[in-house]
Design a protein around this motif. Structure first.
Motif, PDB file in Angstrom:
ATOM      1  N   ARG A  50      17.877  -3.934  79.012  1.00  0.00           N
ATOM      2  CA  ARG A  50      17.406  -4.583  80.237  1.00  0.00           C
ATOM      3  C   ARG A  50      17.224  -6.081  80.015  1.00  0.00           C
ATOM      4  N   LEU A  51      16.767  -6.458  78.821  1.00  0.00           N
ATOM      5  CA  LEU A  51      16.614  -7.874  78.516  1.00  0.00           C
ATOM      6  C   LEU A  51      17.977  -8.567  78.512  1.00  0.00           C
ATOM      7  N   GLU A  52      18.970  -7.918  77.917  1.00  0.00           N
ATOM      8  CA  GLU A  52      20.310  -8.505  77.893  1.00  0.00           C
ATOM      9  C   GLU A  52      20.853  -8.664  79.310  1.00  0.00           C
ATOM     10  N   GLU A  53      20.564  -7.709  80.161  1.00  0.00           N
ATOM     11  CA  GLU A  53      21.004  -7.775  81.546  1.00  0.00           C
ATOM     12  C   GLU A  53      20.318  -8.919  82.292  1.00  0.00           C
ATOM     13  N   ALA A  54      19.056  -9.204  81.933  1.00  0.00           N
ATOM     14  CA  ALA A  54      18.260 -10.200  82.659  1.00  0.00           C
ATOM     15  C   ALA A  54      18.325 -11.593  82.066  1.00  0.00           C
ATOM     16  N   ARG A  55      18.900 -11.753  80.880  1.00  0.00           N
ATOM     17  CA  ARG A  55      18.774 -12.994  80.117  1.00  0.00           C
ATOM     18  C   ARG A  55      19.200 -14.240  80.890  1.00  0.00           C
ATOM     19  N   ALA A  56      20.211 -14.125  81.742  1.00  0.00           N
ATOM     20  CA  ALA A  56      20.722 -15.297  82.458  1.00  0.00           C
ATOM     21  C   ALA A  56      19.733 -15.821  83.489  1.00  0.00           C
ATOM     22  N   THR A  57      18.797 -14.985  83.916  1.00  0.00           N
ATOM     23  CA  THR A  57      17.844 -15.401  84.952  1.00  0.00           C
ATOM     24  C   THR A  57      16.472 -15.762  84.385  1.00  0.00           C
ATOM     25  N   ILE A  58      16.321 -15.672  83.071  1.00  0.00           N
ATOM     26  CA  ILE A  58      15.050 -16.010  82.422  1.00  0.00           C
ATOM     27  C   ILE A  58      15.174 -17.406  81.807  1.00  0.00           C
ATOM     28  N   PRO A  59      14.247 -18.319  82.101  1.00  0.00           N
ATOM     29  CA  PRO A  59      14.331 -19.674  81.540  1.00  0.00           C
ATOM     30  C   PRO A  59      14.295 -19.662  80.010  1.00  0.00           C
ATOM     31  N   PRO A  60      15.126 -20.480  79.359  1.00  0.00           N
ATOM     32  CA  PRO A  60      15.083 -20.574  77.891  1.00  0.00           C
ATOM     33  C   PRO A  60      13.682 -20.919  77.413  1.00  0.00           C
ATOM     34  N   GLY A  61      13.278 -20.337  76.295  1.00  0.00           N
ATOM     35  CA  GLY A  61      11.964 -20.620  75.734  1.00  0.00           C
ATOM     36  C   GLY A  61      10.827 -19.824  76.337  1.00  0.00           C
ATOM     37  N   THR A  62      11.130 -18.918  77.268  1.00  0.00           N
ATOM     38  CA  THR A  62      10.083 -18.091  77.866  1.00  0.00           C
ATOM     39  C   THR A  62       9.462 -17.183  76.813  1.00  0.00           C
ATOM     40  N   ARG A  63       8.148 -17.081  76.833  1.00  0.00           N
ATOM     41  CA  ARG A  63       7.437 -16.172  75.932  1.00  0.00           C
ATOM     42  C   ARG A  63       7.597 -14.740  76.460  1.00  0.00           C
ATOM     43  N   ILE A  64       8.028 -13.843  75.582  1.00  0.00           N
ATOM     44  CA  ILE A  64       8.205 -12.446  75.986  1.00  0.00           C
ATOM     45  C   ILE A  64       7.434 -11.552  75.014  1.00  0.00           C
ATOM     46  N   ASN A  65       6.424 -10.881  75.545  1.00  0.00           N
ATOM     47  CA  ASN A  65       5.620  -9.974  74.738  1.00  0.00           C
ATOM     48  C   ASN A  65       6.357  -8.658  74.523  1.00  0.00           C
ATOM     49  N   VAL A  66       6.284  -8.134  73.302  1.00  0.00           N
ATOM     50  CA  VAL A  66       6.940  -6.883  72.934  1.00  0.00           C
ATOM     51  C   VAL A  66       5.860  -5.865  72.573  1.00  0.00           C
TER      52      VAL A  66
ATOM     53  N   VAL B  91      -4.550 -22.262  83.287  1.00  0.00           N
ATOM     54  CA  VAL B  91      -4.166 -20.937  83.775  1.00  0.00           C
ATOM     55  C   VAL B  91      -2.657 -20.878  83.997  1.00  0.00           C
ATOM     56  N   LYS B  92      -2.034 -19.810  83.511  1.00  0.00           N
ATOM     57  CA  LYS B  92      -0.616 -19.551  83.742  1.00  0.00           C
ATOM     58  C   LYS B  92      -0.453 -18.091  84.140  1.00  0.00           C
ATOM     59  N   LEU B  93       0.785 -17.647  84.329  1.00  0.00           N
ATOM     60  CA  LEU B  93       1.047 -16.284  84.775  1.00  0.00           C
ATOM     61  C   LEU B  93       1.765 -15.473  83.704  1.00  0.00           C
ATOM     62  N   HIS B  94       1.413 -14.192  83.647  1.00  0.00           N
ATOM     63  CA  HIS B  94       2.084 -13.237  82.768  1.00  0.00           C
ATOM     64  C   HIS B  94       2.518 -12.058  83.626  1.00  0.00           C
ATOM     65  N   PHE B  95       3.820 -11.777  83.652  1.00  0.00           N
ATOM     66  CA  PHE B  95       4.341 -10.714  84.499  1.00  0.00           C
ATOM     67  C   PHE B  95       4.519  -9.417  83.713  1.00  0.00           C
ATOM     68  N   TYR B  96       3.855  -8.366  84.202  1.00  0.00           N
ATOM     69  CA  TYR B  96       4.095  -7.016  83.687  1.00  0.00           C
ATOM     70  C   TYR B  96       5.304  -6.472  84.433  1.00  0.00           C
ATOM     71  N   THR B  97       6.394  -6.240  83.724  1.00  0.00           N
ATOM     72  CA  THR B  97       7.671  -5.946  84.389  1.00  0.00           C
ATOM     73  C   THR B  97       7.905  -4.463  84.640  1.00  0.00           C
ATOM     74  N   PHE B  98       7.172  -3.582  83.953  1.00  0.00           N
ATOM     75  CA  PHE B  98       7.366  -2.134  84.106  1.00  0.00           C
ATOM     76  C   PHE B  98       8.839  -1.754  83.936  1.00  0.00           C
ATOM     77  N   GLY B  99       9.500  -2.414  83.013  1.00  0.00           N
ATOM     78  CA  GLY B  99      10.908  -2.157  82.749  1.00  0.00           C
ATOM     79  C   GLY B  99      11.855  -2.952  83.622  1.00  0.00           C
ATOM     80  N   GLY B 100      11.349  -3.609  84.652  1.00  0.00           N
ATOM     81  CA  GLY B 100      12.204  -4.350  85.572  1.00  0.00           C
ATOM     82  C   GLY B 100      12.318  -5.813  85.213  1.00  0.00           C
ATOM     83  N   LEU B 101      12.850  -6.110  84.054  1.00  0.00           N
ATOM     84  CA  LEU B 101      12.962  -7.504  83.616  1.00  0.00           C
ATOM     85  C   LEU B 101      13.839  -8.326  84.551  1.00  0.00           C
ATOM     86  N   LYS B 102      14.975  -7.757  84.943  1.00  0.00           N
ATOM     87  CA  LYS B 102      15.870  -8.500  85.823  1.00  0.00           C
ATOM     88  C   LYS B 102      15.271  -8.650  87.214  1.00  0.00           C
TER      89      LYS B 102
END
Length: 300
Positions: free
Chosen positions: A30-46, A264-275
């Motif tokens: 899902r990350l590979e599918e979404a990578r083009a729409t995520i800004p470079p350098g975005t923090r992604i929690n695993v 303050v910033k935002l953190h998105f819980y994607t529930f698997g929907g990264l794209k």
């Protein structure tokens, strides 16, 4: 008309800069599918879930880095079976240049599987610095925790912030997601009043099916009364519908005050929907806050 619908784009734009995302060890495709729409350098929690193993967690963190993002591996204190298992994980992260940022959480098990009762025990162990960790994230619970009392939660966050200060380790807080901005901003203001100056990332549910959102809310003890659902835009009569965080983010932009709430910033819980989430953010930013249709693949 919703009172927050007139919030100007310039008020919301800063909140949508440097947002962070969350994924599980299984979400690499899902990350590979979404990578083009995520800004470079975005923090992604695993995440560090019970149905994941070391290999899955490392593979996900590697993918985050390989695609040009910043991996933030989770460490679930109560899931660690031994000090050696914690060191094994940290050493594996360090060996691949993935240890700079971690997020330490207590975890779900009612009984610890090893020597660490909570995230504070992991922070106090001294192992994070030993293996090259440079930034430590921790959890915040604006609407409380179903298994932990508020006094204990406040004591924990105050102590963790103090210990990180003593260790000279930068840190930050990511809140559990919610649907109502009122308790979130009240909680952030209380954090500042207690002298905790750590940056706070407010947890926001990414666009998803109403049924799924309500299910996660029930699981984590987040308020889901009819009034809160109405504020967020959930249709309790149409559980097959979808919902995005439009109203929540507009309300936050309207009421956020840097003097009272700090960074303050935002953190998105994607529930698997990264794209779905990354496309939603991109659409919300580029359409000057006009309503944005949810992607068809947001799921239910």
């Amino acid at each position: 008309m919703d009172s927050v619908s007139t919030v100007p784009a310039r008020a919301v734009a800063p909140l949508l800069e440097d947002f962070s995302l969350e994924m599980t060890g299984k979400d690499v495709p899902r990350l590979e599918e979404a990578r083009a729409t995520i800004p470079p350098g975005t923090r992604i929690n695993v995440t560090f879930l019970g149905n994941e193993d070391l290999g899955m967690r490392l593979n996900a963190a590697r993918a985050v880095k390989r695609f040009g993002f910043v991996p933030v591996p989770h460490i679930s204190a109560r899931r660690l079976r031994s000090r050696e298992s914690l060191e094994e994980f940290l050493e594996a992260l360090r060996a691949e240049g993935l240890a700079d940022n971690v997020f330490v959480v207590g975890g779900d098990p009612a009984t610890p599987e090893g020597p660490y009762d909570d995230s504070l025990a992991v922070i106090r162990s001294g192992l994070l610095q030993k293996y090259g960790v440079r930034h430590v994230g921790m959890s915040g619970y604006p609407e409380g925790h179903p298994a932990i009392t508020d006094p204990v939660l406040w004591s924990a966050i105050e102590t963790k912030a103090a210990v990180l200060g003593e260790q000279r380790l930068p840190g930050g807080v990511i809140t559990q997601f919610g649907f109502d901005i009122d308790p979130v901003l009240t909680w952030v203001e209380a954090v500042r009043q207690r002298g905790i100056g750590l940056p706070v990332r407010i947890g926001v549910p990414g666009p998803a099916g109403v049924r799924r959102l309500m299910g996660y809310a029930a699981r984590f003890g987040v308020g889901t009364s009819a009034s809160i659902a109405k504020k967020y835009g959930l249709s309790l009569t149409n559980l097959m519908g979808t919902a995005g965080p439009d109203r929540f983010i507009r309300a936050l932009a309207e009421r956020y005050d840097v003097q009272r709430h700090g960074e303050v910033k935002l953190h998105f819980y994607t529930f698997g929907g990264l794209k779905a989430t990354s496309e939603w953010v991109a659409g919300f930013r580029t359409k000057d806050l006009t309503p944005v249709p949810l992607p068809r693949h947001a799921g239910s």
